[in-house]
Design a protein around this motif. Structure first.
Motif, PDB file in Angstrom:
ATOM      1  N   LEU A 249      63.458  14.795  24.178  1.00 60.25           N
ATOM      2  CA  LEU A 249      63.515  13.389  24.578  1.00 60.25           C
ATOM      3  C   LEU A 249      64.921  12.852  24.368  1.00 60.25           C
ATOM      4  O   LEU A 249      65.732  13.437  23.647  1.00 60.25           O
ATOM      5  CB  LEU A 249      62.515  12.570  23.756  1.00 60.25           C
ATOM      6  N   SER A 250      65.202  11.708  24.986  1.00 60.37           N
ATOM      7  CA  SER A 250      66.509  11.077  24.831  1.00 60.37           C
ATOM      8  C   SER A 250      66.555  10.234  23.574  1.00 60.37           C
ATOM      9  O   SER A 250      65.542   9.652  23.156  1.00 60.37           O
ATOM     10  CB  SER A 250      66.807  10.186  26.049  1.00 60.37           C
ATOM     11  N   THR A 252      67.375   7.047  21.178  1.00 57.31           N
ATOM     12  CA  THR A 252      67.206   5.612  21.392  1.00 57.31           C
ATOM     13  C   THR A 252      68.145   4.853  20.452  1.00 57.31           C
ATOM     14  O   THR A 252      68.822   5.442  19.603  1.00 57.31           O
ATOM     15  CB  THR A 252      65.765   5.169  21.102  1.00 57.31           C
ATOM     16  N   GLN A 256      66.705  -1.158  21.175  1.00 58.30           N
ATOM     17  CA  GLN A 256      65.705  -0.856  22.195  1.00 58.30           C
ATOM     18  C   GLN A 256      64.279  -0.871  21.647  1.00 58.30           C
ATOM     19  O   GLN A 256      63.317  -0.901  22.426  1.00 58.30           O
ATOM     20  CB  GLN A 256      65.985   0.520  22.809  1.00 58.30           C
ATOM     21  N   THR A 279      59.392   0.620  28.472  1.00 60.97           N
ATOM     22  CA  THR A 279      60.700   1.199  28.780  1.00 60.97           C
ATOM     23  C   THR A 279      60.705   2.668  28.380  1.00 60.97           C
ATOM     24  O   THR A 279      59.842   3.145  27.633  1.00 60.97           O
ATOM     25  CB  THR A 279      61.816   0.471  28.025  1.00 60.97           C
ATOM     26  N   ALA A 280      61.701   3.385  28.868  1.00 57.67           N
ATOM     27  CA  ALA A 280      61.811   4.807  28.525  1.00 57.67           C
ATOM     28  C   ALA A 280      61.926   5.000  27.017  1.00 57.67           C
ATOM     29  O   ALA A 280      61.315   5.918  26.445  1.00 57.67           O
ATOM     30  CB  ALA A 280      63.013   5.415  29.239  1.00 57.67           C
ATOM     31  N   GLU A 283      58.433   4.199  25.264  1.00 61.27           N
ATOM     32  CA  GLU A 283      57.471   5.294  25.454  1.00 61.27           C
ATOM     33  C   GLU A 283      57.904   6.528  24.669  1.00 61.27           C
ATOM     34  O   GLU A 283      57.064   7.218  24.074  1.00 61.27           O
ATOM     35  CB  GLU A 283      57.318   5.643  26.930  1.00 61.27           C
ATOM     36  N   ALA A 284      59.190   6.799  24.624  1.00 57.17           N
ATOM     37  CA  ALA A 284      59.672   8.007  23.949  1.00 57.17           C
ATOM     38  C   ALA A 284      59.311   8.006  22.467  1.00 57.17           C
ATOM     39  O   ALA A 284      58.867   9.033  21.933  1.00 57.17           O
ATOM     40  CB  ALA A 284      61.184   8.134  24.129  1.00 57.17           C
ATOM     41  N   GLN A 311      52.307  12.685  26.439  1.00 62.20           N
ATOM     42  CA  GLN A 311      52.645  12.097  27.743  1.00 62.20           C
ATOM     43  C   GLN A 311      51.445  12.126  28.681  1.00 62.20           C
ATOM     44  O   GLN A 311      51.185  11.148  29.400  1.00 62.20           O
ATOM     45  CB  GLN A 311      53.823  12.856  28.354  1.00 62.20           C
ATOM     46  N   ARG A 315      49.731   9.094  30.740  1.00 66.39           N
ATOM     47  CA  ARG A 315      49.786   9.095  32.208  1.00 66.39           C
ATOM     48  C   ARG A 315      48.430   9.321  32.857  1.00 66.39           C
ATOM     49  O   ARG A 315      48.205   8.901  33.995  1.00 66.39           O
ATOM     50  CB  ARG A 315      50.805  10.134  32.669  1.00 66.39           C
TER      51      ARG A 315
END
Length: 330
Positions: A249-250, A252, A256, A279-280, A283-284, A311, A315
């Motif tokens: 994952l990215s 943060t 944020q 937001t990304a 959720e991350a 995830q 989803r």
């Protein structure tokens, strides 16, 4: 109580048995608000220890209303709070994701004391009734796979000290106890803590008790997986640091992850994330928290596989469906 307060101020180190007895006295005796505030402040200045945490948590559990969930294997995701980071309700949101992935969750929580929106606050704003009746909780758990245990319903000591904690407005020993005193006694506890020192104390205590656990602290001060820095995880399997890359994952930033300005907006954010509209970054961190909980519970597989499970829970709509079922009531 005056003698005990003076002794603590003079440097007395309480044994686990002494701490346990002190907790019982807080409940059994008519201690003034001023004395209780002085005691909590003295303990804060004295600092935490394994024996102090052991005694106070054991004392709370002595007096707790037990919650029998029928012997099911289940886990709890609970943070101490008190990290001063002002994040949204990450572990509460992650609890729905974990339940949506097929795991059973009995989450222990409380109303806000040193933050703006605690777990219980956001659950009530979502339309969830927090029950004190154990049979009702058991039915909810059997039907939905998740239940929420509002700490003051099951711990009389917390009711006694809540007004003083609120007025003091500082972190006290009770901020450090939440993950240790789930009245349902989960088989596995994943605990977020606000400092490396508390993580060390938790690890020693839980090893002493022979518990199955993972204790989490992100190295920039968050009491949960925040992806803002490496997250240190201590468990009975050892110690490791996980970066955002380890989750696939990215990274943060703290900004944020800020909680909205009201309880109602915090609840709306939980729904947005569970519906895949967060937001990304939001959720991350929820996905990472849920993945770590499931991976630590299973003790097998690659963490990225559990990220995918989390995830999919979002989803596919399963996490949101768990929230809907809980809101329906028993």
């Amino acid at each position: 109580m005056r003698q005990e307060i003076e002794a603590i101020c003079d440097g007395k180190i309480l044994t686990a048995d002494e701490a346990r007895e002190l907790l019982h006295r807080l409940i059994a005796e008519n201690i003034s608000t001023a004395s209780l505030a002085a005691l909590l402040t003295a303990l804060r200045c004295r600092g935490l220890s394994v024996d102090l945490l052991d005694g106070f948590s054991a004392g709370l559990m002595d007096l707790a209303v037990p919650v029998d969930l029928g012997g099911h294997d289940f886990l709890d995701l609970c943070g101490t709070g008190g990290d001063g980071k002002g994040t949204f309700n990450i572990s509460t949101t992650a609890a729905f994701v974990v339940a949506g992935a097929g795991y059973r969750v009995a989450k222990h929580g409380n109303s806000a004391v040193s933050s703006s929106c605690g777990s219980s606050n956001v659950l009530q704003a979502l339309g969830i009734t927090l029950h004190s009746d154990v049979d009702t909780i058991r039915r909810e758990f059997d039907r939905t796979g998740v239940c929420f245990l509002h700490a003051p319903f099951f711990h009389p000591a917390l009711k006694r000290v809540a007004p003083v904690r609120q007025e003091l407005g500082i972190r006290t020993i009770f901020n450090a106890l939440g993950p240790l005193v789930n009245p349902a006694r989960p088989r596995f506890q994943i605990s977020g803590v606000y400092s490396l020192e508390l993580q060390r104390l938790y690890s020693y205590l839980l090893q002493r008790r022979g518990s199955e656990f993972a204790v989490v602290h992100t190295l920039d001060g968050h009491d949960e997986v925040s992806l803002t820095a490496p997250t240190r995880v201590c468990s009975s399997m050892g110690e490791k640091d996980l970066t955002a890359d380890a989750f696939g994952l990215s990274a943060t930033s703290s900004e944020q992850l800020r909680a909205p300005s009201s309880v109602e907006k915090c609840a709306a954010l939980v729904i947005e994330i569970l519906e895949g509209r967060g937001t990304a970054a939001q959720e991350a961190v929820v996905v990472a928290s849920a993945a770590l909980a499931m991976n630590s519970y299973d003790r097998q597989g690659d963490i990225c596989d559990y990220v995918e499970r989390a995830q999919v829970s979002i989803r596919s709509g399963r996490a949101r469906a768990v929230l809907a079922r809980v809101c329906e009531g028993v």
